[in-house]
Scaffold this motif. Structure first.
Motif, PDB file in Angstrom:
ATOM      1  N   VAL A 138      24.527  36.066   2.744  1.00  0.00           N
ATOM      2  CA  VAL A 138      22.978  36.736   3.192  1.00  0.00           C
ATOM      3  C   VAL A 138      22.332  35.778   4.034  1.00  0.00           C
ATOM      4  CG1 VAL A 138      22.984  38.096   1.137  1.00  0.00           C
ATOM      5  CG2 VAL A 138      21.687  35.960   1.314  1.00  0.00           C
ATOM      6  N   LYS A 139      22.869  34.547   4.131  1.00  0.00           N
ATOM      7  CA  LYS A 139      22.249  33.750   5.108  1.00  0.00           C
ATOM      8  C   LYS A 139      22.053  34.127   6.511  1.00  0.00           C
ATOM      9  CE  LYS A 139      23.858  29.397   2.943  1.00  0.00           C
ATOM     10  NZ  LYS A 139      24.807  28.042   2.875  1.00  0.00           N
ATOM     11  N   GLY A 140      20.832  33.841   6.851  1.00  0.00           N
ATOM     12  CA  GLY A 140      20.531  34.516   8.184  1.00  0.00           C
ATOM     13  C   GLY A 140      20.017  35.591   8.439  1.00  0.00           C
ATOM     14  N   ARG A 141      20.063  36.558   7.358  1.00  0.00           N
ATOM     15  CA  ARG A 141      19.742  37.731   7.418  1.00  0.00           C
ATOM     16  C   ARG A 141      18.550  37.962   6.253  1.00  0.00           C
ATOM     17  NH1 ARG A 141      22.865  41.715   5.529  1.00  0.00           N
ATOM     18  NH2 ARG A 141      24.337  40.332   4.122  1.00  0.00           N
ATOM     19  N   PHE A 142      18.509  37.439   5.302  1.00  0.00           N
ATOM     20  CA  PHE A 142      17.529  37.494   4.219  1.00  0.00           C
ATOM     21  C   PHE A 142      16.752  36.338   4.137  1.00  0.00           C
ATOM     22  CE2 PHE A 142      20.132  40.420   0.965  1.00  0.00           C
ATOM     23  CZ  PHE A 142      20.384  41.391   2.157  1.00  0.00           C
ATOM     24  N   THR A 143      15.537  36.629   3.656  1.00  0.00           N
ATOM     25  CA  THR A 143      14.300  35.540   3.459  1.00  0.00           C
ATOM     26  C   THR A 143      13.579  35.684   2.176  1.00  0.00           C
ATOM     27  OG1 THR A 143      14.055  35.371   5.795  1.00  0.00           O
ATOM     28  CG2 THR A 143      12.468  34.317   4.520  1.00  0.00           C
ATOM     29  N   ILE A 144      13.890  34.631   1.256  1.00  0.00           N
ATOM     30  CA  ILE A 144      13.026  34.756   0.022  1.00  0.00           C
ATOM     31  C   ILE A 144      11.630  33.884   0.292  1.00  0.00           C
ATOM     32  CG2 ILE A 144      13.992  32.584  -0.848  1.00  0.00           C
ATOM     33  CD1 ILE A 144      14.087  34.233  -3.684  1.00  0.00           C
ATOM     34  N   SER A 145      10.753  34.603  -0.505  1.00  0.00           N
ATOM     35  CA  SER A 145       9.181  33.758  -0.194  1.00  0.00           C
ATOM     36  C   SER A 145       8.615  33.989  -1.577  1.00  0.00           C
ATOM     37  CB  SER A 145       8.621  34.247   1.082  1.00  0.00           C
ATOM     38  OG  SER A 145       8.264  35.585   0.781  1.00  0.00           O
ATOM     39  N   ARG A 146       7.737  33.043  -1.998  1.00  0.00           N
ATOM     40  CA  ARG A 146       6.951  33.327  -3.177  1.00  0.00           C
ATOM     41  C   ARG A 146       5.477  32.812  -2.806  1.00  0.00           C
ATOM     42  NH1 ARG A 146       9.136  28.906  -7.347  1.00  0.00           N
ATOM     43  NH2 ARG A 146       6.921  29.351  -8.418  1.00  0.00           N
ATOM     44  N   ASP A 147       4.608  33.424  -3.626  1.00  0.00           N
ATOM     45  CA  ASP A 147       3.272  33.116  -3.590  1.00  0.00           C
ATOM     46  C   ASP A 147       2.898  32.581  -4.934  1.00  0.00           C
ATOM     47  OD1 ASP A 147       0.425  33.501  -3.744  1.00  0.00           O
ATOM     48  OD2 ASP A 147       0.404  35.083  -2.151  1.00  0.00           O
ATOM     49  N   ASN A 148       2.605  31.121  -5.042  1.00  0.00           N
ATOM     50  CA  ASN A 148       2.205  30.780  -6.079  1.00  0.00           C
ATOM     51  C   ASN A 148       0.994  31.138  -6.788  1.00  0.00           C
ATOM     52  OD1 ASN A 148       4.832  29.488  -6.307  1.00  0.00           O
ATOM     53  ND2 ASN A 148       3.766  27.556  -5.584  1.00  0.00           N
ATOM     54  N   ALA A 149       0.232  31.526  -5.904  1.00  0.00           N
ATOM     55  CA  ALA A 149      -0.986  32.053  -6.493  1.00  0.00           C
ATOM     56  C   ALA A 149      -1.268  33.332  -7.264  1.00  0.00           C
ATOM     57  CB  ALA A 149      -2.447  32.059  -5.257  1.00  0.00           C
ATOM     58  N   LYS A 150      -0.135  34.225  -6.598  1.00  0.00           N
ATOM     59  CA  LYS A 150      -0.047  35.391  -7.170  1.00  0.00           C
ATOM     60  C   LYS A 150       1.206  35.597  -8.002  1.00  0.00           C
ATOM     61  CE  LYS A 150      -1.943  37.693  -3.248  1.00  0.00           C
ATOM     62  NZ  LYS A 150      -1.822  38.842  -2.152  1.00  0.00           N
ATOM     63  N   ASN A 151       1.892  34.612  -8.327  1.00  0.00           N
ATOM     64  CA  ASN A 151       3.099  34.736  -9.170  1.00  0.00           C
ATOM     65  C   ASN A 151       3.942  35.996  -8.717  1.00  0.00           C
ATOM     66  OD1 ASN A 151       2.408  32.411 -10.655  1.00  0.00           O
ATOM     67  ND2 ASN A 151       1.203  33.688 -12.149  1.00  0.00           N
ATOM     68  N   THR A 152       4.203  36.001  -7.555  1.00  0.00           N
ATOM     69  CA  THR A 152       5.263  36.897  -6.957  1.00  0.00           C
ATOM     70  C   THR A 152       6.339  36.278  -6.041  1.00  0.00           C
ATOM     71  OG1 THR A 152       3.762  36.932  -4.925  1.00  0.00           O
ATOM     72  CG2 THR A 152       3.153  38.845  -6.633  1.00  0.00           C
TER      73      THR A 152
END
Length: 121
Positions: free
Chosen positions: A63-77
């Motif tokens: 999935v490299k180059g196609r998927f992006t994971i991101s998190r929001d620590n303030a919202k725990n998402t």
């Protein structure tokens, strides 16, 4: 009770995009790593992407180059943006995280119920 609640997923044509979201529901003390796994029928569950608190995301080679994971620590998402989807990306996508439920308690593993992603050719 603490839960991981997923949203997103669905049916998309090859080449299309989908965005998955996962939120921690309930009171917790901390979040360590947050990840997305997927499981296709008759296949083992595989790690798609993981992001540690303050760390660089790690992706499966497929999935490299196609998927992006991101998190929001303030919202725990944690979100997973999936672009250029292929039929082989189809499966049940499951959110996972190591959480600290109370101050001083150990990290424990938690899993969502999963959301279906189907990519048609």
């Amino acid at each position: 009770q603490v839960q991981l609640v997923e949203s997103g997923g669905g049916l998309v044509q090859a080449g299309g995009s989908l965005r998955l979201s996962c939120a921690v529901s309930g009171s917790i003390s901390g979040v360590n790593d947050m990840a997305w796994y997927r499981q296709a029928p008759e296949d083992e569950r595989e790690l798609v992407a993981v992001v540690y608190d303050g760390g660089t995301p790690i992706y499966a080679d497929s999935v490299k180059g196609r998927f992006t994971i991101s998190r929001d620590n303030a919202k725990n998402t944690v979100d997973l943006q999936m672009n250029s989807l292929k039929p082989e990306d189809s499966g049940v996508y499951v959110c996972a995280a190591h959480l600290r439920l109370r101050a001083g308690s150990p990290w424990t593993s938690h899993w969502g119920q999963g959301t279906q992603v189907t990519v048609s050719s």
